[in-house]
Motif scaffolding. Structure first.
Motif, PDB file in Angstrom:
ATOM      1  N   ALA A 207      -8.443  -0.249 -11.734  1.00 41.31           N
ATOM      2  CA  ALA A 207      -9.183  -0.906 -10.659  1.00 41.31           C
ATOM      3  C   ALA A 207     -10.685  -0.840 -10.924  1.00 41.31           C
ATOM      4  O   ALA A 207     -11.406  -1.827 -10.755  1.00 41.31           O
ATOM      5  CB  ALA A 207      -8.862  -0.237  -9.315  1.00 41.31           C
ATOM      6  N   SER A 270     -11.304   2.602  -0.935  1.00 40.29           N
ATOM      7  CA  SER A 270     -10.096   2.709  -1.758  1.00 40.29           C
ATOM      8  C   SER A 270      -9.968   4.163  -2.187  1.00 40.29           C
ATOM      9  O   SER A 270     -10.676   5.034  -1.690  1.00 40.29           O
ATOM     10  CB  SER A 270     -10.218   1.817  -2.990  1.00 40.29           C
ATOM     11  N   TYR A 557      -0.081 -10.990  -5.808  1.00 36.15           N
ATOM     12  CA  TYR A 557      -1.295 -10.217  -5.510  1.00 36.15           C
ATOM     13  C   TYR A 557      -2.425 -11.075  -4.954  1.00 36.15           C
ATOM     14  O   TYR A 557      -3.393 -10.545  -4.437  1.00 36.15           O
ATOM     15  CB  TYR A 557      -1.784  -9.471  -6.768  1.00 36.15           C
ATOM     16  N   SER A 561      -2.227  -7.362  -0.517  1.00 36.14           N
ATOM     17  CA  SER A 561      -2.876  -6.173  -1.062  1.00 36.14           C
ATOM     18  C   SER A 561      -1.835  -5.066  -1.182  1.00 36.14           C
ATOM     19  O   SER A 561      -0.728  -5.180  -0.652  1.00 36.14           O
ATOM     20  CB  SER A 561      -4.009  -5.728  -0.144  1.00 36.14           C
ATOM     21  N   GLN A 562      -2.193  -4.020  -1.895  1.00 36.83           N
ATOM     22  CA  GLN A 562      -1.361  -2.808  -1.938  1.00 36.83           C
ATOM     23  C   GLN A 562      -2.291  -1.612  -1.822  1.00 36.83           C
ATOM     24  O   GLN A 562      -2.416  -0.814  -2.739  1.00 36.83           O
ATOM     25  CB  GLN A 562      -0.566  -2.723  -3.242  1.00 36.83           C
ATOM     26  N   LEU A 563      -2.971  -1.536  -0.716  1.00 34.49           N
ATOM     27  CA  LEU A 563      -3.941  -0.459  -0.542  1.00 34.49           C
ATOM     28  C   LEU A 563      -4.162  -0.251   0.951  1.00 34.49           C
ATOM     29  O   LEU A 563      -4.712  -1.112   1.627  1.00 34.49           O
ATOM     30  CB  LEU A 563      -5.270  -0.842  -1.204  1.00 34.49           C
ATOM     31  N   SER A 578      -3.422   5.259   1.406  1.00 32.81           N
ATOM     32  CA  SER A 578      -3.131   5.282  -0.032  1.00 32.81           C
ATOM     33  C   SER A 578      -3.765   6.479  -0.718  1.00 32.81           C
ATOM     34  O   SER A 578      -4.867   6.906  -0.361  1.00 32.81           O
ATOM     35  CB  SER A 578      -3.643   4.002  -0.692  1.00 32.81           C
ATOM     36  N   HIS A 583      -0.823   5.541  -7.829  1.00 31.29           N
ATOM     37  CA  HIS A 583      -0.963   4.378  -8.714  1.00 31.29           C
ATOM     38  C   HIS A 583      -0.918   4.752 -10.189  1.00 31.29           C
ATOM     39  O   HIS A 583      -1.221   3.928 -11.030  1.00 31.29           O
ATOM     40  CB  HIS A 583      -2.287   3.671  -8.411  1.00 31.29           C
ATOM     41  N   TRP A 591      -3.977  -3.842  -6.281  1.00 25.42           N
ATOM     42  CA  TRP A 591      -4.535  -3.628  -4.941  1.00 25.42           C
ATOM     43  C   TRP A 591      -4.883  -4.935  -4.241  1.00 25.42           C
ATOM     44  O   TRP A 591      -4.944  -4.986  -3.033  1.00 25.42           O
ATOM     45  CB  TRP A 591      -5.796  -2.754  -5.012  1.00 25.42           C
ATOM     46  N   ASP A 599      -0.346  -6.099   3.947  1.00 23.65           N
ATOM     47  CA  ASP A 599      -0.350  -5.142   2.842  1.00 23.65           C
ATOM     48  C   ASP A 599       1.098  -4.744   2.532  1.00 23.65           C
ATOM     49  O   ASP A 599       1.926  -4.638   3.431  1.00 23.65           O
ATOM     50  CB  ASP A 599      -1.152  -3.901   3.238  1.00 23.65           C
ATOM     51  N   ALA A 601       1.849  -1.996   0.394  1.00 18.89           N
ATOM     52  CA  ALA A 601       1.926  -0.663  -0.207  1.00 18.89           C
ATOM     53  C   ALA A 601       3.022   0.204   0.416  1.00 18.89           C
ATOM     54  O   ALA A 601       3.508   1.139  -0.201  1.00 18.89           O
ATOM     55  CB  ALA A 601       0.577   0.048  -0.085  1.00 18.89           C
TER      56      ALA A 601
END
Lengths: 726, 58
Positions: A207, A270, A557, A561-563, A578, A583, A591, A599, A601
């Motif tokens: 990231a 983050s 993506y 998001s994945q955060l 998170s 990760h 993310w 999201d 996540a």
């Protein structure tokens, strides 16, 4: 007249400029610009109504959006940079392009990358890293083309007949050096097959590298070359010297020094360490000063020429571009302030912001520069000033519609996400409510985009007619004294060579050092040490790994998001905040940057397999009002198991603890896990044939998201926490 | 966060490279004169193989 102009003994030399290659780049930029805008308008409509995905996998939002961004940045703007730089550099240096063959080779290579890259994105070959989506063969080709560009810049400078290096050229040089470094560092990856690779960085590291690259792509691809062009074309078009040459020098050095540190403002809240986030924020806010220094310098150059701005389309476009640059560089630092960012991030505000940059600044600059260059190098006059003015208004009004609608949509949705009632419950617990609310704004944006596209077509027609009426003539030949002040008469040749060489050598040495140190550092720093710490995370199972690659291929993506950021509303909506540790196996990290959908996540275990199946086949069957595209081909396409072992081997070489047994039995393992999911689906009437299809792999991956964290919380290994922000 | 060990040196390299380029430019006298360059770039070269030079206003 300065001293170096009056040559004492320097003989007069005759030379001409290579404008043929400039012409090619202009035409290519126009061609791809149209394609980029067309793709942009299409995806804008896709968000207004899912039907515009046309049910075709190649044209779904997830694949078309990367095509749009890459085409706008690298094809439209990229070709325009090459045109503008080659045109102005030759004239500022009073020298013909160093090597025309190289410039032409670079031209065709670049177009090949664009055409091939565009096609590959539609087919689903993607890194899954924004603005760096093209797979590794393209990455190598880009590096080659870029180096050719740089060698031509430096070579032309070496041959120059003007001792002074005008400020514009400084911007060009920094563009070349920095983009080369960024691109190379961010593209270090290990190939699995011809069109698939994994980055050597994972999770948080990936990231940070990605946004260090991503932000500086904005800085050194969309900004510094255009500031250089501004310092050439604005004075030229107004026929007035730049307001303050001193300021331009200060502008240059301060800007390039600050920019490189600002990347982490994309990663606020983050799992990046707090101090790195703060550094990113501070430098971003500081950037406001040099940015506005440049804007003011550009605009004040036009002092006393405002009547011309009204009449001359070139100046009109340039002046407006600089104004939008000022606006965007005010907005950017504002959005980098953590508390503002918490609202703006993941919303359409960011989307509006980038368009005030790319349309307001880049497109307007390109139009102004092209209208300046084209009549000159084709030896004619502009076909229609009226049409250019009309284009100007469509662009301005279209862009204002775009920005206003995105501000409204972004702030509205951001506020809805975080709204809590007195009892501490979400006011809008259903994510879809916050989507439906802003659909009207999506329509406004789409029509703003149509207006911009129509205006662009005016420009195409105008330029076509202009070129059509061009008169053929022989190439103009110019005359200037050889660079004389620096050379003692007798050894003229060698001395001049030496003067130019340090620059070339420094840059080549820099690149060499970087490549060397990277090769040395990367393997040690990214490997086992980081992963060997006891983590609660289990590596992806073979099927989950394949499913993850489907997720990347389909570009999920760009909408998800994945955060989960540390704030109460996100904790309530999604679950535990998170953690960096989560990760460690994510290559690339996913993310995301925009929550068009919720999201993901923590989506693992939230729904059963059948829910996901139904949702993928027809999102609206389970969530009325959804704008997610249909993914029914996942049900018929077999997942790729041929490369599975190779994929795991590559992952293992990067430190993922897959045993040899696991790698050898990968395909059998995948099949067994897939059968389990297929059995469950078959209870609801789905054919068991689904067991070897991409659908099953994707479901396996979605169910894995957040599963290990939830288990760790149950086991008491991790504390379930909401975090302390706002 | 070991990636910092890679990115920080690179950022520093770029910074140092900038400083080196700046010093080079100063030593070469690039910034000795901050007036005429801005004016000089405006002067259009006259092609020697053509009588009328494209009629640009000056």
């Amino acid at each position: 007249m300065s001293t170096e102009q009056v040559s004492h003994q320097g003989e007069m030399e005759q030379f001409s400029y290579d404008d043929k290659v400039v012409k090619k780049y202009i035409l290519a930029s126009l061609f791809w610009g149209f394609a980029a805008l067309l793709a942009g308008v299409t995806i804008a409509f896709q968000l207004s109504s899912w039907k515009f995905n046309f049910g075709l996998e190649w044209l779904t939002f997830g694949r078309l959006r990367p095509l749009h961004t890459n085409a706008a940045i690298f094809a439209f703007v990229g070709n325009a940079i090459f045109a503008g730089v080659f045109y102005s550099l030759q004239r500022l240096a009073k020298a013909r392009l160093f090597n025309s063959f190289m410039a032409n080779f670079q031209f065709w290579l670049w177009q090949l990358i664009i055409a091939g890259g565009g096609l590959s994105l539609l087919l689903g070959y993607s890194h899954g890293k924004e603005y760096a989506e093209l797979e590794w063969p393209f990455d190598i080709a880009i590096a080659i083309a870029w180096v050719l560009f740089g060698v031509n810049i430096l070579g032309t400078l070496w041959k120059r007949r003007e001792k002074h290096i005008y400020v514009a050229i400084w911007f060009y040089i920094s563009t070349f050096v920095t983009v080369a470094v960024l691109h190379i560092v961010n593209s270090i990856e290990i190939p699995v097959s011809l069109m698939k690779s994994y980055p050597v960085y994972a999770g948080v590291q990936d990231a940070l590298v990605q946004w260090w690259y991503g932000h500086n792509a904005v800085a050194f691809f969309l900004t510094t070359p255009f500031l250089g062009l501004m310092y050439y074309f604005v004075p030229k078009a107004a026929n007035r010297p730049v307001y303050s040459y001193r300021l331009s020098i200060i502008h240059f050095w301060s800007l390039i020094f600050l920019y490189i540190w600002a990347g982490p403002h994309h990663l606020l809240y983050s799992t990046l360490p707090e101090w790195a986030q703060t550094v990113g924020m501070v430098f971003s806010v500081a950037l406001w000063a040099p940015s506005w220094g440049g804007m003011i310098n550009g605009l004040l150059t036009l002092r006393g020429a405002w009547d011309k701005v009204r009449r001359d389309p070139v100046l009109k476009f340039l002046a407006t571009a600089v104004t939008f640059y000022g606006m965007a560089t005010f907005e950017g630092p504002l959005m980098s302030i953590k508390s503002v960012n918490h609202l703006a991030h993941f919303t359409d505000w960011v989307v509006g912001h980038v368009h005030s940059g790319t349309i307001g600044w880049n497109y307007m600059m390109v139009a102004g520069i092209f209208y300046f260059m084209i009549p000159r190098i084709w030896n004619t006059t502009l076909y229609s000033v009226k049409l250019a003015n009309l284009q100007f208004w469509t662009a301005t009004i279209g862009l204002l519609m775009y920005m206003m609608s995105m501000w409204t949509a972004g702030i509205t949705q951001g506020l809805m996400w975080r709204a809590l009632d007195d009892g501490g419950r979400l006011v809008y617990p259903q994510f879809i409510e916050t989507v439906v609310k802003i659909i009207p704004m999506y329509w406004v944006r789409a029509f703003g985009g149509v207006l911009i596209l129509i205006g662009f077509m005016f420009m195409l027609y105008n330029i076509f007619k202009t070129i059509q009426q061009a008169k053929k003539e022989e190439e103009p030949v110019y005359q200037a004294p050889a660079l004389s002040s620096a050379k003692p008469e007798a050894h003229a040749g060698t001395h001049r060579k030496l003067e130019g060489m340090p620059m070339v050598f420094t840059i080549l040495a820099l690149l060499a050092i970087l490549v060397g140190s990277l090769i040395e550092l990367v393997p040690t720093l990214t490997s086992h040490k980081y992963l060997a710490q006891k983590t609660f995370m289990k590596p992806y199972s073979p099927l989950e790994l394949v499913g993850r690659d489907v997720y990347i291929k389909e570009g999920c993506y760009v909408c998800h998001s994945q955060l989960v950021r540390p704030s109460p509303d996100e904790y309530i909506r999604y679950g535990t905040v998170s953690l960096a540790e989560e990760h460690v196996y994510d290559r690339p990290f996913q993310w995301g940057s925009r929550r068009i959908g919720p999201d993901l996540a923590r989506v693992g275990g939230k729904y059963n397999h059948m829910w996901h199946y139904k949702h993928m086949i027809d999102p609206r069957a389970v969530t009325p009002g959804s704008i997610m595209p249909v993914y029914d081909w996942l049900e018929t396409k077999k997942y790729d198991h041929k490369t599975l072992r190779k994929k795991m081997k590559v992952m293992a070489s990067l430190g993922v603890p897959y045993s040899e047994d696991e790698i050898d039995n990968a395909i059998e393992n995948a099949k067994a896990q897939a059968m389990g999911i297929a059995n469950e689906l078959s209870e609801s009437g789905v054919s068991k044939d689904i067991a070897d299809k991409e659908m099953v792999a994707l479901i396996a991956y979605l169910q894995k998201l957040g599963a290990d964290v939830k288990q760790a919380i149950k086991d008491g290994k991790v504390i379930d926490k909401a975090g302390g922000a706002e | 966060m070991s990636i910092i060990y890679i990115l920080a040196p690179i950022a520093l390299f770029l910074g140092l490279f900038g400083v080196a380029a700046f010093l080079w430019a100063v030593n070469k006298g690039q910034f000795d004169d901050l007036e005429t360059p801005a004016n000089r770039m405006l002067i259009e070269d006259e092609p020697i193989n053509k009588k009328n030079n494209k009629g640009k206003e000056l």
